[in-house]
Write an enzyme that holds these catalytic residues in place. Structure first.
Site, PDB file in Angstrom:
ATOM      1  N   GLU A 265       5.667  -5.962 -10.759  1.00  0.00           N
ATOM      2  CA  GLU A 265       4.993  -4.814 -11.374  1.00  0.00           C
ATOM      3  C   GLU A 265       6.028  -3.728 -11.620  1.00  0.00           C
ATOM      4  O   GLU A 265       6.829  -3.447 -10.724  1.00  0.00           O
ATOM      5  CB  GLU A 265       3.891  -4.264 -10.468  1.00  0.00           C
TER       6      GLU A 265
ATOM      7  N   GLY B  85       6.651   1.360  -1.606  1.00  0.00           N
ATOM      8  CA  GLY B  85       6.082   1.071  -0.293  1.00  0.00           C
ATOM      9  C   GLY B  85       5.755  -0.404  -0.111  1.00  0.00           C
ATOM     10  O   GLY B  85       6.140  -1.011   0.884  1.00  0.00           O
ATOM     11  N   ALA B  86       5.040  -0.964  -1.079  1.00  0.00           N
ATOM     12  CA  ALA B  86       4.600  -2.345  -0.942  1.00  0.00           C
ATOM     13  C   ALA B  86       4.017  -2.808  -2.266  1.00  0.00           C
ATOM     14  O   ALA B  86       3.837  -2.000  -3.178  1.00  0.00           O
ATOM     15  CB  ALA B  86       3.546  -2.465   0.157  1.00  0.00           C
ATOM     16  N   MET B  87       3.724  -4.106  -2.350  1.00  0.00           N
ATOM     17  CA  MET B  87       3.227  -4.657  -3.611  1.00  0.00           C
ATOM     18  C   MET B  87       2.162  -5.714  -3.353  1.00  0.00           C
ATOM     19  O   MET B  87       2.352  -6.605  -2.526  1.00  0.00           O
ATOM     20  CB  MET B  87       4.415  -5.248  -4.385  1.00  0.00           C
TER      21      MET B  87
ATOM     22  N   ASN C 140       0.967  -8.444  -4.701  1.00  0.00           N
ATOM     23  CA  ASN C 140       0.968  -9.782  -5.318  1.00  0.00           C
ATOM     24  C   ASN C 140      -0.131 -10.661  -4.706  1.00  0.00           C
ATOM     25  O   ASN C 140      -0.354 -10.633  -3.500  1.00  0.00           O
ATOM     26  CB  ASN C 140       2.309 -10.465  -5.069  1.00  0.00           C
TER      27      ASN C 140
ATOM     28  N   GLU D 290      -2.792  -2.240   0.108  1.00  0.00           N
ATOM     29  CA  GLU D 290      -2.409  -3.484  -0.582  1.00  0.00           C
ATOM     30  C   GLU D 290      -3.506  -4.537  -0.435  1.00  0.00           C
ATOM     31  O   GLU D 290      -3.824  -5.252  -1.377  1.00  0.00           O
ATOM     32  CB  GLU D 290      -1.081  -4.034  -0.049  1.00  0.00           C
TER      33      GLU D 290
ATOM     34  N   HIS E 202      -6.323  -3.885  -2.817  1.00  0.00           N
ATOM     35  CA  HIS E 202      -6.002  -4.241  -4.204  1.00  0.00           C
ATOM     36  C   HIS E 202      -6.494  -5.646  -4.554  1.00  0.00           C
ATOM     37  O   HIS E 202      -6.653  -5.963  -5.731  1.00  0.00           O
ATOM     38  CB  HIS E 202      -4.486  -4.208  -4.423  1.00  0.00           C
TER      39      HIS E 202
ATOM     40  N   GLU F  48      -5.047   2.076  -9.176  1.00  0.00           N
ATOM     41  CA  GLU F  48      -4.336   2.853  -8.154  1.00  0.00           C
ATOM     42  C   GLU F  48      -5.181   3.998  -7.596  1.00  0.00           C
ATOM     43  O   GLU F  48      -5.265   4.182  -6.383  1.00  0.00           O
ATOM     44  CB  GLU F  48      -3.000   3.362  -8.687  1.00  0.00           C
TER      45      GLU F  48
HETATM   46  N1  B3K Z   1       1.233  -1.534  -7.248  1.00  0.00           N
HETATM   47  C1  B3K Z   1       2.434  -1.255  -6.513  1.00  0.00           C
HETATM   48  C2  B3K Z   1       3.356  -0.289  -7.195  1.00  0.00           C
HETATM   49  C3  B3K Z   1       4.244  -0.893  -8.224  1.00  0.00           C
HETATM   50  C4  B3K Z   1       5.263   0.106  -8.679  1.00  0.00           C
HETATM   51  C5  B3K Z   1       6.069  -0.403  -9.806  1.00  0.00           C
HETATM   52  N2  B3K Z   1       7.108   0.538 -10.181  1.00  0.00           N
HETATM   53  C6  B3K Z   1       2.151  -0.757  -5.143  1.00  0.00           C
HETATM   54  C7  B3K Z   1       0.821  -0.167  -4.924  1.00  0.00           C
HETATM   55  O1  B3K Z   1       0.422   0.818  -5.514  1.00  0.00           O
HETATM   56  O2  B3K Z   1       0.106  -0.719  -4.142  1.00  0.00           O
HETATM   57 ZN    ZN Z   2      -1.575   0.534  -5.268  1.00  0.00          ZN
END
Ligand code: B3K
Ligand code: ZN
Length: 879
Positions: free
Chosen positions: A126, A266-268, A270, A303, A306, A325
């Protein structure tokens, strides 16, 4: 500056020419030469306006090996390879495309795409990192089912992780092995992930409400397992909470979190394979503070949440980023509130909003939560999209009630599961589930800037009424000179002279049904609300629970504010009364320029807070903290940061002197010496203890030095040790303490980050040269974002005195670092460049110095679009 670059516009959205049903990926992992084989099952998209449009795939920094369509190898004349695209014309309605390409993960310092960190492989896709792995329709509205086969050396990469469920594994020649993963859910490419290397796991199980068992796994480098318990427990708590509050269960067999020390944010989230910055995973009492523990709980929650708000239902295009977000921040804030202290959470969230988002909304980068254009999407992962986005979601809940909000969420998932949708789709689900007209409310998505509410109260003794007149206005922001009125939920209460809450009956309503707190719907530029049956002049308690992200102005007397500090039953409004009083006082002191002396009224109010037993220590701690210099900065024109710091520090010292005995008693009461345990209650107690300590440390007494060194030496946890160290290094002998700490923690990267940050934040002379020297320290690395944020970021964004030194050396240092980082990691460079955003607010001398540095950055040939966008917008603000 003359350079122009073309921005992407929200209204230019067109559906993709092709859709992808399936993606089969094979990775042959080598540090400098990874081979990626991709097999795409494509079909033309009937929604695209042109029937024979070419297929245009995104691809950056890739070496193309071969392309096949339906099994036939294409000759170079049959496709066009651009810098960032691969175009294939004349494709049939359905086709199978096979692409082979190679990449160099070891040289990838951008930390976007596939890269190597500590010898292991990680991905970050992302927003647009997948195109740095293979050629693809790298946009969120193309959702496909992915399989991933990873092939790698068995000794160096024993663990091979991918999205979804593991379906097979085996051995190959040359000591290689393979693992195959299948993700049964359609997803956009930004949710793709792969991890390979030497990792160990701490695992547990969660049984869902419907009785399914999920493996919950936290993967880290060997030796770090003892720091994973809190992250694991947080993940399990998040799973349970989402089932209870929103009826949402996890949908795969395994939920994996992997920690990596080189990470841009911070984190992602996926799918099934969340990748985390080590900062938001690793914690034990000796190494992590209460704030770290809180952060882990919130980010793990975020996360995990999400998975539904972002992954199952995703964004149609990146302008809709707040759809996932803002909503997911709201969900993580609610999670933290439900498992910890709601009042503390709310106040902390508002503080973050005001310190980060309000300045953004008032500055050169101001944008609506759903922006209209961008040069570089990575610049839009902002406090506005996240924090203000969350406030907008919270307002739905305030307007519709918790049940109405839940109905809206249920309808949103029912309608859109498996789709890529827009902010309007979310608003429409809320509207339709509740038959509530949200037309005007939707302006929160399109207008930038923080609205201002100016409120007056008129008490009419004869009519026994109290009339609140509310005027709303919104400032001009770049590209948006005029604003239309918002629909604002405005929560209020009224207190009588004894501090009792009054029943709130609006003219024309039945008094019997009156509540003591209610939400007024402000929709007009000016509106009056008349409360009846009020027999004496009340004190209004306004914007309770911070019911809308606005600035409020009400002509309170100081006495009324002190009264609210003592009596308001709404914890936010109570804290806010103190905050308003303190901001007012500090601004007066700043203007007067005298040595600050705390007014008696304030000393008395703080003394009451410190001595009343029934108050929650966490809330008392929040009330005792002065508004930050960064926050006050926004309220002053032509600001002189040195003067602001002197006033802030002077008031702190005066309060410390006036309240010496109460602070000392409260410190001793809270400093219980019981073994560390992380809980909201214990953290609250420690925060009061350490706020008291920070005041006491201002007193130049040998006894206080001893108090500090005792706390430092005897602490069984990082919260207390760091609080003591922070104060100790403000005194003579700082070096000894810093050396002691570094000797103890030199092998712990995250603890060393704290050590770097403490030094970067010091207001003592020589801080800039110390920061420069620390860049040479063996524990520092310019390629590691955590290190850059701790040392350089802390200095440039948060050290108001040293960064804004009148000689301009702080600015020159910052600009040098932006240019250095821009070549390595544009995302991190652009974040750093934002330290120049407020340049037009400074007094003329510093303003000119900052402008010169911005211009120097802008002149740099080959500047990334990330940094270019930030710097050019900042410069435009001065025109
Ligand atoms: N969705 C990711 C953030 C990605 C940032 C890319 N530059 C983390 C989050 O908001 O959970
Ligand atoms: Zn997020």
């Amino acid at each position: 500056m003359t350079e122009q670059r073309t921005a992407i516009q929200r209204l230019d959205y067109t559906p993709p020419a092709f859709l992808i049903d399936r993606v089969d990926l094979t990775f042959e992992l080598e540090e400098t030469h990874t081979r990626v084989l991709s097999r795409l099952v494509l079909k033309r998209n009937p929604a695209h306006p042109t029937a024979d449009a070419p297929l245009v795939l995104n691809g950056e920094e890739l070496s193309l090996e071969s392309i096949k369509v339906d099994g036939r190898q294409l000759t170079p004349g049959e496709y066009e390879l651009g810098d960032v695209t691969l175009t294939i014309p004349n494709l049939p309605a359905e086709a199978i495309l096979e692409i082979a390409n190679t990449i160099n993960p070891l040289s990838n310092t951008t930390l976007s795409g596939l890269y190597v960190s500590s010898g292991n492989f990680f991905t970050q896709c992302e927003a647009e990192g997948f195109r740095r792995i293979t050629y693809y329709l790298d946009r969120p509205d193309v959702m496909a089912k992915f399989t991933t086969t990873i092939v790698a050396d068995k000794t160096r990469y024993p663990v091979l992780l991918g999205n979804g469920n593991r379906v097979g594994q085996g051995n190959l020649d040359k000591n290689r092995h393979w693992v195959k993963w299948v993700d049964p859910f359609k997803k956009p490419s930004y949710l793709f992930a792969l991890v390979a290397g030497k990792l160990v796991v701490l695992a547990d199980r969660h049984t869902t409400a419907s009785g399914k068992t999920v493996n919950v796994e936290v993967w880290v480098e060997p030796g770090e397992q003892d720091k994973c318990h809190h992250a694991l427990a947080s993940a399990k708590a998040a799973m349970k909470w989402d089932e209870e509050r929103f009826g949402l269960e996890y949908d795969l067999d395994t939920y994996m979190i992997v920690a990596v020390s080189d990470f841009n944010m911070g984190a992602m989230e996926n799918k099934g394979l969340n990748i985390f910055n080590t900062k938001y995973v690793l914690a034990k009492p000796e190494t992590a503070t209460d704030v770290d523990f809180d952060g882990i709980e919130a980010v793990v929650g975020h996360e995990y949440f999400h998975n539904w708000t972002g992954n199952r239902v995703t964004c149609r295009d990146w302008f809709q980023l707040s759809l996932k977000e803002g909503l997911t921040v709201f969900r993580d804030q609610e999670f933290s509130s439900d498992i910890g202290s709601r009042a503390v959470q709310r106040i902390s969230n508002v503080r973050v909003l005001r310190e980060r988002q309000f300045p953004e909304d008032a500055g050169p980068q101001a944008h609506p939560i759903r922006p209209d254009s961008y040069l570089e999407i990575n610049n839009f992962y902002t406090a506005t999209v996240y924090e203000k986005g969350s406030e907008v979601v919270r307002m739905y809940q305030t307007l519709l009630g918790r049940e109405g909000f839940r109905k809206g969420m249920d309808l949103y998932f029912k309608r859109h599961d498996g789709q890529a949708v827009t902010c309007d789709d979310f608003a429409n689900a809320m509207q339709d589930a509740n038959q509530f007209d949200l037309t005007q409310f939707k302006r929160w998505y399109s207008q930038a800037g923080t609205p201002q509410l100016t409120v007056e109260g008129v008490f009419d003794q004869a009519a026994q009424t109290f009339a609140l007149t509310v005027r709303q206005s919104a400032p001009a922001t770049p590209g948006q000179p005029e604003k239309l009125p918002y629909h604002i939920p405005f929560a209020v209460g009224l207190l009588d002279q004894n501090g009792s809450e009054l029943k709130l009956t609006l003219q024309g309503e039945d008094a019997a049904e009156a509540a003591t707190s209610r939400v007024l719907h402000v929709r007009e530029a000016e509106q009056t609300f008349v409360f009846t049956g009020i027999s004496s002049k009340p004190v209004p308690s306004l914007l309770r629970d911070f019911s809308a992200p606005v600035k409020l102005d009400y002509p309170y007397t100081d006495d009324e504010l002190v009264f609210l500090i003592a009596h308001d039953t709404d914890p936010f409004a109570r804290w806010e009364a103190g905050n308003t009083y303190l901001v007012r006082l500090l601004l007066q002191l700043y203007r007067a320029g005298d040595t600050p002396k705390a007014p008696e009224q304030l000393v008395a109010a703080f003394a009451r807070l410190l001595t009343q037993d029934r108050l929650d220590p966490a809330l008392v701690a929040l009330m005792l903290e002065l508004p930050s210099e960064n926050y006050l900065f926004e309220a002053i024109n032509d600001v002189d940061p040195a003067r602001l710091h002197a006033v802030h520090h002077g008031l702190t010292q005066s309060l410390a002197r006036e309240l010496r005995s109460q602070l000392f008693a409260a410190y001793q009461k809270q400093h219980t010496g019981v073994p560390y345990r992380y809980s909201a209650e214990e953290a609250g107690r420690r925060s009061l203890q350490n706020v008291c300590l920070s005041y006491l440390a201002e007193l130049d007494e040998p006894m206080m030095a001893e108090l500090l060194s005792n706390q430092y030496r005897r602490a069984d946890n990082m919260t207390d040790r760091l609080a003591a160290l922070k104060a100790l290094i403000q005194r003579d002998g700082a070096e000894t303490w810093l050396d002691d700490f570094a000797t103890m923690w030199q092998d712990d990267a995250l603890v060393m980050d704290k050590w770097f940050a403490l030094q970067a934040l010091s207001d003592r002379p020589g801080t800039l040269s110390r920061v420069q020297k620390l860049m040479e320290h063996p524990a520092f690395a310019i390629t590691n974002p955590n290190k850059v944020r701790s040392l350089i970021g802390a200095f440039c964004h948060s050290n108001l005195v040293a960064f804004h030194a009148a000689d301009g050396y702080g600015y020159a240092f910052a600009a040098d670092r932006v240019l250095q980082l821009d070549k390595l990691n544009p995302q991190i460079a652009a974040r750093m460049a934002a330290c120049f955003n407020r340049w037009t607010r400074l007094e003329p001398g510093r303003r000119a110095l900052m402008k010169a540095e911005l211009e120097r950055i802008a002149r740099e040939p080959g500047l990334s679009s990330d940094t270019f966008e930030i710097v050019s917008k900042a410069l435009q603000a001065g025109q």
